[in-house]
Design a protein around this motif. Structure first.
Motif, short mmCIF file in Angstrom:
data_model
loop_
_atom_site.label_atom_id
_atom_site.label_comp_id
_atom_site.label_asym_id
_atom_site.label_seq_id
_atom_site.Cartn_x
_atom_site.Cartn_y
_atom_site.Cartn_z
N ALA A 276 0.84 -1.19 0.00
CA ALA A 276 0.00 0.00 0.00
C ALA A 276 0.88 1.24 0.00
N VAL A 277 0.45 2.26 -0.75
CA VAL A 277 1.10 3.57 -0.70
C VAL A 277 0.30 4.42 0.28
N VAL A 278 0.99 4.90 1.32
CA VAL A 278 0.29 5.61 2.39
C VAL A 278 0.98 6.94 2.70
N GLY A 279 0.20 7.85 3.26
CA GLY A 279 0.73 9.13 3.69
C GLY A 279 -0.13 9.71 4.79
N ALA A 280 0.40 10.67 5.50
CA ALA A 280 -0.36 11.34 6.56
C ALA A 280 -1.43 12.23 5.92
N PRO A 281 -2.59 12.37 6.56
CA PRO A 281 -3.65 13.22 6.00
C PRO A 281 -3.18 14.64 5.69
N ASP A 282 -2.35 15.23 6.56
CA ASP A 282 -1.88 16.59 6.31
C ASP A 282 -1.02 16.65 5.05
N TYR A 283 -0.18 15.61 4.85
CA TYR A 283 0.65 15.60 3.64
C TYR A 283 -0.23 15.51 2.39
N VAL A 284 -1.20 14.59 2.40
CA VAL A 284 -2.06 14.40 1.23
C VAL A 284 -2.89 15.65 0.97
N SER A 285 -3.36 16.30 2.03
CA SER A 285 -4.13 17.53 1.88
C SER A 285 -3.30 18.63 1.23
N ALA A 286 -2.02 18.69 1.59
CA ALA A 286 -1.15 19.75 1.08
C ALA A 286 -0.66 19.47 -0.34
N HIS A 287 -0.49 18.19 -0.69
CA HIS A 287 0.13 17.85 -1.99
C HIS A 287 -0.81 17.19 -2.97
N GLY A 288 -2.00 16.82 -2.54
CA GLY A 288 -2.98 16.23 -3.43
C GLY A 288 -2.84 14.72 -3.55
N LEU A 289 -3.89 14.11 -4.12
CA LEU A 289 -3.92 12.66 -4.30
C LEU A 289 -3.33 12.28 -5.66
N PRO A 290 -2.32 11.40 -5.71
CA PRO A 290 -1.86 10.90 -7.01
C PRO A 290 -2.94 10.02 -7.63
N GLN A 291 -3.22 10.21 -8.90
CA GLN A 291 -4.25 9.44 -9.58
C GLN A 291 -3.70 8.20 -10.27
N ASN A 292 -2.41 8.22 -10.60
CA ASN A 292 -1.75 7.07 -11.21
C ASN A 292 -0.28 7.10 -10.79
N PRO A 293 0.45 5.97 -10.98
CA PRO A 293 1.84 5.92 -10.51
C PRO A 293 2.73 7.04 -11.04
N ALA A 294 2.49 7.50 -12.26
CA ALA A 294 3.33 8.56 -12.83
C ALA A 294 3.24 9.85 -12.01
#
Length: 297
Positions: A166-184
């Motif tokens: 699984a690729v995981v991150g902290a909620p604050d990180y994802v909120s600040a940088h956005g959700l990757p939609q594909n591996p690229a």
């Protein structure tokens, strides 16, 4: 003629297999200084150097290679003879040596503990290594690895528990940088990389609809284990690629969020494997039966 005992020969074989007095001593239950003294004494009695030693490494000399090539088959014959005697016992006894990864050991630890309770005369030595090893050359009875890593010439029994990254991150990180939609999209993110025991950087693996991708992701932080990557992800350092089981509690509580879930499907998990050519010892046969019973449960 030098008087060599069975324990002497086992000491030589262990040092040759591990290329380290410290690791061989741990394997044999001796102190490194005691093992070094034993080997030096053997070399004096034989009148030839069997190992080249430096402060950082141990290598087998040409004479040592020739000697061990003749000795090791005899050692295996003696071990098989002892196992033949064990077959006449009502319950198996002796040492079972298993090689696996740290994650594999975690998966099967409950089975191992239950096995020891069922067979009080058995001892189990689990050696955890990140790299794959030759279990025959290393003197192991069996190995425990994910299905795709098991050598084809081995007998393999699947535990039946799928694994999943699984690729995981902290909620604050994802909120600040956005959700990757594909591996690229990961090339626009801060990824926490992992260095394998071999020294190479682990490439993140993805698969969807038959398309497989392996990426050397970007990132300023490189760590030695996936568990350290998980800790760094909790702290908001970026996205980490980890075993889903290890992140389960964090995902359940919302401490971490998962991304690219459709790109990381489950795959066949831990298998018990052992050499096809050799007759399993009584202890290994008992463990195989125990492993299969756990699989059915």
């Amino acid at each position: 003629m030098a008087d060599l005992g069975l324990n002497d020969l086992k000491a030589l074989a262990a040092v040759a297999a591990h290329r380290s007095f410290r690791a061989a001593a741990l394997d044999l239950g001796l102190s490194p200084s005691s093992l070094s003294h034993t080997v030096a004494s053997l070399e004096r009695r034989l009148g030839v150097r069997l190992f080249n030693r430096t402060t950082r490494s141990v290598s087998v000399t040409e004479a040592g290679e020739a000697f061990l090539a003749r000795v090791q088959p005899a050692l295996r014959e003696l071990e098989d003879a002892v196992e033949t005697i064990n077959n006449y016992r009502q319950t198996p006894a002796g040492l079972l040596r298993l090689n696996t990864s740290e994650g594999g050991a975690m998966r099967v630890l409950p089975i191992l503990l239950d096995f020891l309770q069922a067979y009080p005369d058995m001892r189990v030595d689990v050696v955890c290594e990140g790299r794959m090893v030759d279990i025959v050359a290393g003197g192991f009875d069996a190995g425990l690895r994910i299905a795709e890593a098991v050598p084809q010439e081995m007998v393999s029994i699947a535990l039946g528990l799928d694994e999943e990254f699984a690729v995981v991150g902290a909620p604050d990180y994802v909120s600040a940088h956005g959700l990757p939609q594909n591996p690229a999209d990961l090339f626009e993110h801060e990824c926490i990389r992992t260095r394998l025991p071999s020294g190479t950087i682990y490439r993140w693996e993805f698969e969807r609809s038959g398309e497989a991708i392996r990426l050397d992701v970007p990132g300023r932080l490189t760590l030695g284990t996936h568990d350290l990557g998980l800790q760094a992800a909790r702290a908001g350092a970026g996205l980490a690629y980890v075993n889903r089981r290890s992140a389960e509690a964090d995902l359940a509580t919302g401490r971490l969020v998962r991304v690219l879930a459709d790109w990381t499907p489950p795959f066949a998990g831990i298998c018990l494997y052992y050499p096809r050519q050799r007759l399993p010892s009584a202890g290994l046969r008992a463990f195989i039966d125990h492993f299969q019973a756990a699989r059915r449960r």
